[in-house]
Write a protein that holds these residues in place. Structure first.
Motif, short mmCIF file in Angstrom:
data_model
loop_
_atom_site.label_atom_id
_atom_site.label_comp_id
_atom_site.label_asym_id
_atom_site.label_seq_id
_atom_site.Cartn_x
_atom_site.Cartn_y
_atom_site.Cartn_z
N PHE A 86 0.82 -1.22 0.00
CA PHE A 86 0.00 0.00 0.00
C PHE A 86 0.85 1.28 0.00
O PHE A 86 0.53 2.26 0.65
N ARG A 87 1.91 1.24 -0.78
CA ARG A 87 2.80 2.40 -0.92
C ARG A 87 2.12 3.47 -1.78
O ARG A 87 1.43 3.16 -2.73
N GLU A 88 2.33 4.75 -1.44
CA GLU A 88 1.75 5.90 -2.14
C GLU A 88 0.22 5.80 -2.16
O GLU A 88 -0.41 5.60 -3.20
N SER A 89 -0.35 5.96 -1.00
CA SER A 89 -1.78 5.72 -0.80
C SER A 89 -2.66 6.64 -1.63
O SER A 89 -3.74 6.21 -2.08
N PHE A 90 -2.24 7.87 -1.85
CA PHE A 90 -3.07 8.80 -2.65
C PHE A 90 -3.22 8.29 -4.07
O PHE A 90 -4.29 8.41 -4.68
N GLN A 91 -2.16 7.69 -4.62
CA GLN A 91 -2.23 7.16 -5.97
C GLN A 91 -3.11 5.91 -6.01
O GLN A 91 -3.89 5.70 -6.96
N LEU A 92 -3.02 5.10 -4.98
CA LEU A 92 -3.85 3.90 -4.91
C LEU A 92 -5.32 4.26 -4.77
O LEU A 92 -6.20 3.54 -5.27
N LYS A 93 -5.62 5.38 -4.11
CA LYS A 93 -7.01 5.84 -4.01
C LYS A 93 -7.53 6.27 -5.39
O LYS A 93 -8.68 5.99 -5.74
N ALA A 94 -6.68 6.94 -6.17
CA ALA A 94 -7.05 7.28 -7.54
C ALA A 94 -7.30 6.02 -8.35
O ALA A 94 -8.23 5.94 -9.16
N PHE A 95 -6.48 5.00 -8.11
CA PHE A 95 -6.62 3.72 -8.80
C PHE A 95 -7.96 3.07 -8.48
O PHE A 95 -8.70 2.66 -9.39
N THR A 96 -8.32 2.98 -7.20
CA THR A 96 -9.55 2.27 -6.82
C THR A 96 -10.80 3.09 -7.08
O THR A 96 -11.81 2.55 -7.55
N ASP A 97 -10.76 4.39 -6.78
CA ASP A 97 -11.98 5.21 -6.82
C ASP A 97 -12.27 5.79 -8.19
O ASP A 97 -13.44 6.09 -8.50
N GLY A 165 7.77 -10.12 6.14
CA GLY A 165 7.99 -9.72 7.52
C GLY A 165 7.21 -8.47 7.87
O GLY A 165 6.55 -7.86 7.03
N ARG A 166 7.34 -8.04 9.12
CA ARG A 166 6.55 -6.92 9.62
C ARG A 166 6.82 -5.60 8.88
O ARG A 166 5.93 -4.77 8.75
N ARG A 170 4.03 -1.67 7.03
CA ARG A 170 4.08 -0.39 7.75
C ARG A 170 2.93 0.54 7.38
O ARG A 170 2.58 1.43 8.14
N CYS A 171 2.32 0.34 6.19
CA CYS A 171 1.20 1.18 5.76
C CYS A 171 -0.05 0.35 5.48
O CYS A 171 -0.92 0.76 4.70
N THR A 172 -0.14 -0.81 6.09
CA THR A 172 -1.24 -1.73 5.79
C THR A 172 -2.32 -1.66 6.86
O THR A 172 -2.05 -1.84 8.05
N ASP A 173 -3.55 -1.39 6.42
CA ASP A 173 -4.68 -1.42 7.33
C ASP A 173 -4.84 -2.85 7.87
O ASP A 173 -4.71 -3.83 7.13
#
Length: 288
Positions: A86-97, A165-166, A170-173
């Protein structure tokens, strides 16, 4: 009996020879400031292969039967493969929405979706894409294919194994970790529901024959990869992405990357959550 210690000082001529060989192989370019990096990071390869110096190492890279394997290995040494889900969350939001609903509308009759994660490293990116598609639930009954590729054999094997690994989370819900992973003694294993959507391949972005076998894509992620290329190599790779995309397909680069001075073939789309590039469909016209 004494072993011969290799001469580890990389001369200017040897630096140019090895640098140019790597460049012709995969487009990675190392300027004069990178001489120290090559010197230090490749010195241990001389010892590993029992070579007396960098001149011998150049001959090894050029002519040895295992040269392709060695070139793949040194890609690990010379590039950074650090990534996470889930790196670069703003871009992933553009991707999904925004992007996925548009692609669903465009491909409704065909009911296929093909996405390429170019330079996927250890696999977090293509698996993130798959998790988001499954979570969104827009494509029941569709043939969804996500291809992850990387030039490094080591990270390809890691991605295929699908155990993390953990630090990868680091950015995973927490909801994604609970739904899509199983904890094992080795780490967190990605579930089969995600794996079924993703295939991982070893690929050099300069290998035209391998690229031709990919087929057409609806969307390409290539984030934080072309930063390693010089201008000519960037243009070559971007041109290959353009030819691989279907009309109306999308190209998503890293947040610090752009097509400025590289290509005018793509349209820059200002979405609500991010700016992305799109290959114009005939009705879109061409970007200025």
């Amino acid at each position: 009996m004494f072993s011969i210690e290799p001469e580890l000082q990389l001369s200017e001529e040897e630096f140019r020879l090895i640098r140019d060989l790597i460049y012709s192989h995969c487009g990675l370019y190392f300027d004069q400031d990178s001489k120290y990096l090559l010197d230090k990071r490749l010195a241990r390869r001389l010892t590993l292969h029992n070579l007396a110096g960098f001149r011998d190492y150049y001959q090894f890279l050029k002519y040895d039967r295992s040269k392709d394997e060695e070139l793949s290995d040194i890609m690990d040494i010379l590039t950074t493969n650090e990534t996470y889900f889930f790196r670069e969350s703003f871009q992933l939001k553009a991707f999904t929405d925004e992007i996925l609903p548009e692609l669903k509308s465009l491909k409704e009759r065909e009911r296929t979706l093909r996405i390429w994660s170019a330079g996927c490293s250890t696999g977090e990116e293509p698996y993130t894409i798959a998790m988001l598609i499954l979570e969104q639930g827009l494509f029941p009954g569709w043939r969804v294919e996500i291809v992850g590729s990387d030039i490094s054999q080591r990270v390809v094997q890691h991605a295929r194994k699908g155990i993390y690994g953990r630090s990868s989370f680091r950015c995973t819900d927490e909801k994604y970790q609970k739904r899509f992973f199983t904890e094992t003694p080795e780490g967190y294993r990605i579930c089969d529901e995600v794996r079924e959507l993703v295939s991982i391949s070893h690929m050099n972005l300069f290998d035209a024959n391998r690229l031709a076998l990919l087929g057409k894509m609806d969307l390409i992620f290539c984030r934080n990869v072309i930063i390693y290329f010089d201008q000519d190599s960037k243009k070559r790779v971007i041109d290959s992405f353009y030819n691989t995309l279907r009309d109306g397909g999308f190209l998503l680069l890293g947040h610090s990357e752009s097509l400025m001075n590289l290509s005018t073939a793509f349209a820059l789309r200002h979405l609500k959550n991010d700016m992305v590039y799109q290959k114009p469909a005939p009705s879109f016209g061409r970007a200025a």
